[in-house]
Structures are given as structure tokens and as C-alpha cells.
Motif scaffolding. Sequence first.
Motif, PDB file in Angstrom:
ATOM      1  N   TYR A 114      -6.172 -16.081   2.395  1.00  0.00           N
ATOM      2  CA  TYR A 114      -5.712 -14.714   2.625  1.00  0.00           C
ATOM      3  C   TYR A 114      -4.855 -14.176   1.485  1.00  0.00           C
ATOM      4  CZ  TYR A 114      -6.910 -15.662   7.546  1.00  0.00           C
ATOM      5  OH  TYR A 114      -7.564 -15.975   8.702  1.00  0.00           O
ATOM      6  N   ALA A 115      -4.487 -15.020   0.536  1.00  0.00           N
ATOM      7  CA  ALA A 115      -3.476 -14.667  -0.459  1.00  0.00           C
ATOM      8  C   ALA A 115      -3.798 -13.388  -1.219  1.00  0.00           C
ATOM      9  CB  ALA A 115      -3.272 -15.827  -1.428  1.00  0.00           C
ATOM     10  N   SER A 116      -5.058 -13.177  -1.562  1.00  0.00           N
ATOM     11  CA  SER A 116      -5.419 -12.006  -2.368  1.00  0.00           C
ATOM     12  C   SER A 116      -5.145 -10.691  -1.642  1.00  0.00           C
ATOM     13  CB  SER A 116      -6.896 -12.076  -2.766  1.00  0.00           C
ATOM     14  OG  SER A 116      -7.736 -12.085  -1.620  1.00  0.00           O
ATOM     15  N   LEU A 117      -5.093 -10.730  -0.307  1.00  0.00           N
ATOM     16  CA  LEU A 117      -4.839  -9.503   0.458  1.00  0.00           C
ATOM     17  C   LEU A 117      -3.436  -8.957   0.207  1.00  0.00           C
ATOM     18  CD1 LEU A 117      -6.422 -10.516   3.906  1.00  0.00           C
ATOM     19  CD2 LEU A 117      -7.434  -9.085   2.115  1.00  0.00           C
ATOM     20  N   ALA A 118      -2.546  -9.804  -0.281  1.00  0.00           N
ATOM     21  CA  ALA A 118      -1.169  -9.376  -0.552  1.00  0.00           C
ATOM     22  C   ALA A 118      -0.982  -8.959  -2.005  1.00  0.00           C
ATOM     23  CB  ALA A 118      -0.198 -10.503  -0.208  1.00  0.00           C
ATOM     24  N   GLY A 119      -2.059  -8.827  -2.759  1.00  0.00           N
ATOM     25  CA  GLY A 119      -1.977  -8.483  -4.165  1.00  0.00           C
ATOM     26  C   GLY A 119      -1.475  -7.073  -4.410  1.00  0.00           C
ATOM     27  N   PRO A 120      -1.041  -6.785  -5.642  1.00  0.00           N
ATOM     28  CA  PRO A 120      -0.527  -5.459  -5.990  1.00  0.00           C
ATOM     29  C   PRO A 120      -1.544  -4.363  -5.719  1.00  0.00           C
ATOM     30  CG  PRO A 120      -0.106  -7.035  -7.751  1.00  0.00           C
ATOM     31  CD  PRO A 120      -1.023  -7.715  -6.785  1.00  0.00           C
ATOM     32  N   GLY A 121      -1.079  -3.283  -5.131  1.00  0.00           N
ATOM     33  CA  GLY A 121      -1.934  -2.130  -4.894  1.00  0.00           C
ATOM     34  C   GLY A 121      -2.798  -2.200  -3.657  1.00  0.00           C
ATOM     35  N   ARG A 122      -2.829  -3.355  -2.969  1.00  0.00           N
ATOM     36  CA  ARG A 122      -3.640  -3.446  -1.760  1.00  0.00           C
ATOM     37  C   ARG A 122      -2.972  -2.654  -0.634  1.00  0.00           C
ATOM     38  NH1 ARG A 122      -7.384  -7.831  -2.286  1.00  0.00           N
ATOM     39  NH2 ARG A 122      -8.505  -6.831  -0.552  1.00  0.00           N
ATOM     40  N   GLN A 123      -3.769  -1.902   0.111  1.00  0.00           N
ATOM     41  CA  GLN A 123      -3.278  -1.128   1.250  1.00  0.00           C
ATOM     42  C   GLN A 123      -3.939  -1.690   2.512  1.00  0.00           C
ATOM     43  OE1 GLN A 123      -2.459   3.322  -0.294  1.00  0.00           O
ATOM     44  NE2 GLN A 123      -4.609   2.770  -0.411  1.00  0.00           N
ATOM     45  N   ILE A 124      -3.341  -2.771   3.019  1.00  0.00           N
ATOM     46  CA  ILE A 124      -3.895  -3.455   4.179  1.00  0.00           C
ATOM     47  C   ILE A 124      -3.348  -2.785   5.436  1.00  0.00           C
ATOM     48  CG2 ILE A 124      -4.178  -5.648   5.353  1.00  0.00           C
ATOM     49  CD1 ILE A 124      -5.544  -5.446   2.602  1.00  0.00           C
ATOM     50  N   LEU A 125      -4.236  -2.149   6.171  1.00  0.00           N
ATOM     51  CA  LEU A 125      -3.837  -1.357   7.336  1.00  0.00           C
ATOM     52  C   LEU A 125      -3.784  -2.191   8.608  1.00  0.00           C
ATOM     53  CD1 LEU A 125      -3.101   1.498   8.293  1.00  0.00           C
ATOM     54  CD2 LEU A 125      -5.546   1.947   8.576  1.00  0.00           C
ATOM     55  N   ALA A 126      -4.437  -3.322   8.608  1.00  0.00           N
ATOM     56  CA  ALA A 126      -4.392  -4.230   9.750  1.00  0.00           C
ATOM     57  C   ALA A 126      -4.673  -5.636   9.261  1.00  0.00           C
ATOM     58  CB  ALA A 126      -5.413  -3.828  10.812  1.00  0.00           C
ATOM     59  N   PHE A 127      -3.979  -6.609   9.855  1.00  0.00           N
ATOM     60  CA  PHE A 127      -4.214  -8.013   9.523  1.00  0.00           C
ATOM     61  C   PHE A 127      -3.856  -8.845  10.740  1.00  0.00           C
ATOM     62  CE2 PHE A 127      -2.452 -12.146   8.173  1.00  0.00           C
ATOM     63  CZ  PHE A 127      -3.627 -12.713   7.689  1.00  0.00           C
ATOM     64  N   ASP A 128      -4.845  -9.548  11.261  1.00  0.00           N
ATOM     65  CA  ASP A 128      -4.657 -10.383  12.448  1.00  0.00           C
ATOM     66  C   ASP A 128      -5.273 -11.746  12.144  1.00  0.00           C
ATOM     67  OD1 ASP A 128      -4.711 -11.641  14.927  1.00  0.00           O
ATOM     68  OD2 ASP A 128      -5.184  -9.799  16.030  1.00  0.00           O
ATOM     69  N   PRO A 129      -4.465 -12.800  12.014  1.00  0.00           N
ATOM     70  CA  PRO A 129      -5.008 -14.103  11.613  1.00  0.00           C
ATOM     71  C   PRO A 129      -5.622 -14.904  12.757  1.00  0.00           C
ATOM     72  CG  PRO A 129      -2.629 -14.233  11.843  1.00  0.00           C
ATOM     73  CD  PRO A 129      -2.996 -12.799  12.095  1.00  0.00           C
ATOM     74  N   ARG A 130      -5.618 -14.384  13.959  1.00  0.00           N
ATOM     75  CA  ARG A 130      -6.185 -15.134  15.080  1.00  0.00           C
ATOM     76  C   ARG A 130      -7.703 -15.310  14.906  1.00  0.00           C
ATOM     77  NH1 ARG A 130      -4.288 -11.705  20.145  1.00  0.00           N
ATOM     78  NH2 ARG A 130      -4.882 -10.056  18.679  1.00  0.00           N
ATOM     79  N   GLY A 131      -8.198 -16.438  15.398  1.00  0.00           N
ATOM     80  CA  GLY A 131      -9.626 -16.712  15.273  1.00  0.00           C
ATOM     81  C   GLY A 131     -10.036 -16.756  13.814  1.00  0.00           C
ATOM     82  N   ARG A 132     -11.143 -16.077  13.488  1.00  0.00           N
ATOM     83  CA  ARG A 132     -11.608 -16.003  12.099  1.00  0.00           C
ATOM     84  C   ARG A 132     -10.841 -14.956  11.307  1.00  0.00           C
ATOM     85  NH1 ARG A 132     -16.852 -14.272  14.014  1.00  0.00           N
ATOM     86  NH2 ARG A 132     -17.160 -13.430  11.925  1.00  0.00           N
ATOM     87  N   GLY A 133     -10.003 -14.200  11.977  1.00  0.00           N
ATOM     88  CA  GLY A 133      -9.179 -13.202  11.294  1.00  0.00           C
ATOM     89  C   GLY A 133      -9.835 -11.835  11.242  1.00  0.00           C
ATOM     90  N   GLN A 134      -9.014 -10.808  11.295  1.00  0.00           N
ATOM     91  CA  GLN A 134      -9.473  -9.428  11.195  1.00  0.00           C
ATOM     92  C   GLN A 134      -8.618  -8.705  10.158  1.00  0.00           C
ATOM     93  OE1 GLN A 134      -9.466  -7.675  15.109  1.00  0.00           O
ATOM     94  NE2 GLN A 134     -10.744  -9.283  15.984  1.00  0.00           N
ATOM     95  N   VAL A 135      -9.218  -7.735   9.492  1.00  0.00           N
ATOM     96  CA  VAL A 135      -8.506  -7.025   8.431  1.00  0.00           C
ATOM     97  C   VAL A 135      -9.093  -5.630   8.281  1.00  0.00           C
ATOM     98  CG1 VAL A 135     -10.033  -7.936   6.625  1.00  0.00           C
ATOM     99  CG2 VAL A 135      -7.735  -7.170   6.028  1.00  0.00           C
ATOM    100  N   ALA A 136      -8.230  -4.683   7.941  1.00  0.00           N
ATOM    101  CA  ALA A 136      -8.670  -3.334   7.575  1.00  0.00           C
ATOM    102  C   ALA A 136      -7.927  -2.937   6.312  1.00  0.00           C
ATOM    103  CB  ALA A 136      -8.378  -2.336   8.698  1.00  0.00           C
ATOM    104  N   GLU A 137      -8.654  -2.322   5.376  1.00  0.00           N
ATOM    105  CA  GLU A 137      -8.056  -1.926   4.107  1.00  0.00           C
ATOM    106  C   GLU A 137      -8.401  -0.483   3.790  1.00  0.00           C
ATOM    107  OE1 GLU A 137      -7.600  -3.475  -0.521  1.00  0.00           O
ATOM    108  OE2 GLU A 137      -9.212  -4.276   0.721  1.00  0.00           O
TER     109      GLU A 137
END
Length: 347
Positions: A114-137
Motif C-alpha cells: 500500500y506504500a505508494s498510495l501515500a506518495g506525494p500528490g496522491r489524493q486518496i479519497l477512501a482507503f479500507d484495508p479490510r479483506g483485499r482492501g478498497q481504495v478510491a483516488e
Amino acid sequence: MRRFGRTIVTAALAVTVVAGTAGWASGNSEAAVTGPPPGAAAWRAGSVAGRALPDPEGASPYEVARFFAGLDGPERRELLRAHPLVVGNLEGAPLPLRYEANRMAVLATGEARYASLAGPGRQILAFDPRGRGQVAEVFGDLERAAHVSVIVPGSDNDASTYDAPRRPDTGPAGMARALRAAAGGSTAVVAWTGYTTPVGVGLDAAGGRLAEAGAVRLARFTAGLDAVGAPDPVLFCHSYGSVVCGLAARHTDATDVVALGSPGMRADRAAGLGTRARVWAARGPSDWIADVPNVEFAGLGHGADPAAPGFGARRVPAADAQGHTGYFAGGSQSLAAFAAIARGEVR
């Protein structure tokens, strides 16, 4: 009797396609991630400035927005530090606060995938690590955008594979980047991998269980966009994601719903979706989805083909789309049409 016989034959074909492609997946069926975000219990027990916190499951996104509007900066940051996973996934919370909360939550996992999701300029609108994980950018400026589009992807997408190497303009993020580049700077695009998708082609992909759970989450997500003042969105729904959109459409304020590479939307006709949105469909000539029988029988299959003339959807030109994932390729007819729809130019 003849019609019944055709139904049985068609259902048998659906079973054959699923079994022949990937086998029955009943042994490793995916558990849908539902309910409030992680940390909800601690959030419910907390308070700020003597005020109870809005229930992350029971409160509407509009109630959440009003709650945060009544907080000052230090109070918001207090909640951010104490409850990053809740704030980052709370529909109706201020967008910049959610971006920061999800950066903190990603870093707190300590997981390299998941580390790259915290990179500069990323606008992660949702992040849920449960199960396989969910993300919105978010791609673009969602706070100031004149137009908003949401990419709803299909099978084999989750937070752990979100940043995996792929061919450009494929996968949720690649599709979102391509659409924003084609639509222009006044359009923001959200890559929404906000539900538990099927893995491979099996019972989960042939059934509607995961789509039903995803539709609830998609409807709440679009309500959250509305609660923070974003324009009504266009939904671009790929493959199994179009099943999700078909079930969610009546519960969203989408202006347009675009099904691409769709196995069906769980409706016989566009009018059956129960939405005032314009409904579009794209199907490329080499997309294997055309070989999937368009039936719904004993809980399997997703019904009529949205790209068929009888469905009543507006047809998106896609003669040069390659395969099942080529709809957002640069210079393609389908991408040009998608960009025009995203900008609200097609009536």
C-alpha cells in the motif's frame, strides 16, 4: 413450452461459459466488505468539544457534512489524529481532511503493497484495508471541478493490486487518468474501487451478491459527493462494475450511466434501471464479453445486453476498442465519446 426450453438451454450455456473459463469458485467465494469503516466503535465512543460524533453508518452524508461545518480547524485535526480510518472513509467529511486521513492510514498499515498510495500528490479519497482492501483516488480538483466522473471497475480490482503495473489506460487508475486527460482540466475523475469485486470468472462473477453489496456503497459514495457540493457525476461502469451501477442507478443522482464491456445490468431495458440519467453502452468488436450469454436464471447471469438495440441505451462508438479493456485507449473513438459525455456536451 418452447420459450421455457430456450431459457434452460441458455442457462446451461451460461454455466458452461463460467465453468469452462475459470471453474466454479464456490470454494473461495469472496466475503463482501460492508458496514462502517474500521475504527467505528472507538469513533462512536468519542466526542469533540463536548459533542457526540455522527454515527458513521447511520448518519447521512449530509448530516456528516453539517457536523464538520460546525467544527473549527483544531477540532477537525483532533478527530483526524484520533480516527484517521473513520475520517478518511466518512462520506460527507471535507475532502482535504479525507486525503490527509487516508495518507496517515496507509502509512499506519506499514504494508509495502500500500506504500505508494501515500506518495506525494496522491489524493486518496477512501482507503479500507479490510479483506483485499478498497481504495478510491481523485484525479483533478474535485473541490472546484465543473464536471465529475466516477470509474466503477469490475473483477480482480482491490487496494492491493491498485498500483500494480498495468498497461496504460487500463485498471481503475489508468482509466481515470486517461479520461481526465481527454476530458480536460475542468473535469475531476474518481477511480472508485470501493466494493469487494469478484476474483476471476466464477460464481461470484456470474451472481449478483457482490454487486448488491457494492451498489449500496456506490449510492452512499455519490451521496457523499453531493453532500460536499460536487457536481452530479457521470458513472463509467466497466464489466462487472456495470452490474453494480445497474443496481445502484436509481439510488444515485448521476446524470449519465455508461456501461462498457457489460455482461448485463440486471434489467431488461434501460427504463428498468429506474433512473433519470442518460444510459449509454459501449461494446468493442473483439470484447470477449460478447460470448457470455445474456440471461438471468437461478441467480446466475445479469440479464439483457445493454449494447443490444432492444435495451434502449444510447450507443457509444467503440469500433476500434481492443479487447475487454481497451475502451480508454488514447485516440480511440470510445475515449473521445467518453470525454464528451464527461464534459456534459452530449444531450
